[in-house]
Design an enzyme around this catalytic site. Structure first.
Site, mmCIF file in Angstrom:
data_model
loop_
_atom_site.group_PDB
_atom_site.id
_atom_site.type_symbol
_atom_site.label_atom_id
_atom_site.label_comp_id
_atom_site.label_asym_id
_atom_site.label_seq_id
_atom_site.Cartn_x
_atom_site.Cartn_y
_atom_site.Cartn_z
ATOM 1 N N SER A 10 70.232 43.145 51.655
ATOM 2 C CA SER A 10 70.371 42.430 52.922
ATOM 3 C C SER A 10 71.755 41.781 52.877
ATOM 4 O O SER A 10 72.053 41.055 51.929
ATOM 5 C CB SER A 10 69.310 41.345 53.043
ATOM 6 O OG SER A 10 68.035 41.917 52.869
ATOM 7 N N SER A 241 69.627 33.329 43.687
ATOM 8 C CA SER A 241 69.761 33.832 45.051
ATOM 9 C C SER A 241 70.970 33.197 45.698
ATOM 10 O O SER A 241 71.509 32.202 45.218
ATOM 11 C CB SER A 241 68.511 33.514 45.863
ATOM 12 O OG SER A 241 68.455 32.123 46.106
ATOM 13 N N LYS A 242 71.358 33.833 46.808
ATOM 14 C CA LYS A 242 72.483 33.291 47.560
ATOM 15 C C LYS A 242 72.123 31.895 48.046
ATOM 16 O O LYS A 242 72.942 30.995 48.069
ATOM 17 C CB LYS A 242 72.782 34.182 48.764
ATOM 18 C CG LYS A 242 73.250 35.569 48.373
ATOM 19 C CD LYS A 242 72.897 36.607 49.442
ATOM 20 C CE LYS A 242 72.876 38.000 48.853
ATOM 21 N NZ LYS A 242 72.149 38.965 49.664
ATOM 22 N N GLN A 243 70.828 31.748 48.450
ATOM 23 C CA GLN A 243 70.385 30.459 49.004
ATOM 24 C C GLN A 243 70.543 29.333 47.986
ATOM 25 O O GLN A 243 70.865 28.212 48.348
ATOM 26 C CB GLN A 243 68.917 30.525 49.454
ATOM 27 C CG GLN A 243 68.679 31.335 50.712
ATOM 28 C CD GLN A 243 68.756 32.853 50.463
ATOM 29 O OE1 GLN A 243 68.666 33.318 49.327
ATOM 30 N NE2 GLN A 243 68.963 33.626 51.519
ATOM 31 N N GLY A 245 72.759 29.255 45.646
ATOM 32 C CA GLY A 245 74.139 29.112 45.206
ATOM 33 C C GLY A 245 74.576 29.974 44.038
ATOM 34 O O GLY A 245 75.524 29.630 43.329
#
Ligand code: GLU
Length: 292
Positions: A10, A241-243, A245
């Protein structure tokens, strides 16, 4: 043997150590089996798509030597295919409109009408299954999930099963915001791309039974699955995760990035002095561990 694998990021940000481990596992499995490895950009959830992120991901894969075969599929351009699958399910009476808000679903869970499923998610209680309550309009469109336990063999985790009707309930194929749901898009696209083998992170294990049910209702071929361990952040113990960081992969040090992903998958280090020898050695080791 015909093997088609895929990596389906994604594009909400660059690859980090976690998503690279998944990419590497799926690339190695495809190469170890002499198969094709496709790239699909899962930008179906347009509000979560970060402009330019897909191009960054492609550049990262290329820098690491994880080259894909054939054309890239972009989910944002596949609306007609999702609509066709939706229509064929609707024609079988397998879809209904749902007027519930998120809040109402959460409230019915609080009233104890449903028990939390494996991942803490509450199953949809079926409120609109037999028709919309008076004065309500359909917001989302749900699949009438058939009763029964879905079983499959995971090549990493062993035998798996889930009673989708009980654990998840009737899930949305078209969301209240009008977007196609990931579950539908992934099933339609895996079939359209001729995918035979799904290798992805264990965070998606709880989606697999849903996807298999959907695939069967659409008359699509069965797939093989392997869910690889997630990489956890050593400080918080949470999934990288990107969320939360996770830093992007440093493509200036591609061998180190590959070595870290390899160890994170639980393999003992290789001594290679470049990405090509590394990938070739890792492919042999993978083939020995996961024979045809
Ligand atoms: N797009 C999903 C993700 O990035 C992966 C979907 C899949 O591999 O089936 O988490």
């Amino acid at each position: 043997m015909n093997y088609v694998g895929r990596f389906a990021p994604s594009p909400s940000g660059p690859l980090h150590a976690g998503s690279l481990a998944t990419a590497l596992a799926s690339w190695l499995d495809a190469r170890a089996q002499g198969g094709r490895w496709l790239l699909r950009i899962e930008d179906v959830d347009t509000p979560r798509t970060v402009p330019g992120a897909a191009q960054v991901i492609m550049g990262q894969l290329q820098a690491l030597g994880l080259l894909w075969d054939g054309d890239i599929i972009w989910q944002s351009r596949r609306g007609d295919a999702y609509q066709a699958a939706f229509d064929s399910l609707a024609a079988q009476g397998l879809i209904y409109g749902c007027g519930c808000t998120r809040r109402e679903i959460a409230d019915s869970a609080l009233r104890g009408q449903t028990a939390p499923g494996a991942d803490g998610e509450r199953p949809y209680p079926g409120t609109c299954r037999h028709g919309l309550p008076e004065g309500r309009q359909a917001r989302a469109w749900r699949l009438r999930v058939p009763d029964g336990v879905e079983r499959f063999e995971d090549r990493w985790l062993g035998p798996q099963e889930q009673d989708v009707a009980q654990a998840v309930g009737d899930f949305a194929l078209r969301r209240a915001d009008g977007l196609w749901a990931y579950q539908l898009a992934v099933v339609v696209d895996d079939a359209a791309q001729g995918v035979t083998d799904v290798v992805r992170g264990a965070d998606l294990l709880s989606s697999t039974a849903r996807q298999r049910v959907l695939g069967r209702l659409l008359g699509l071929p069965d797939l093989r699955y392997m869910h690889v361990p997630l990489i956890l952040d050593p400080a918080s113990g949470l999934k990288l995760s990107k969320q939360n960081g996770a830093p992007p992969i440093d493509t200036g040090a591609p061998l180190q990035a590959l070595e870290a992903a390899w160890s994170a998958l639980g393999f003992t280090p290789l001594s290679a002095d470049g990405i090509a020898p590394f990938l070739s050695e890792a492919t042999s080791r993978w083939a020995a561990r996961f024979p045809r």
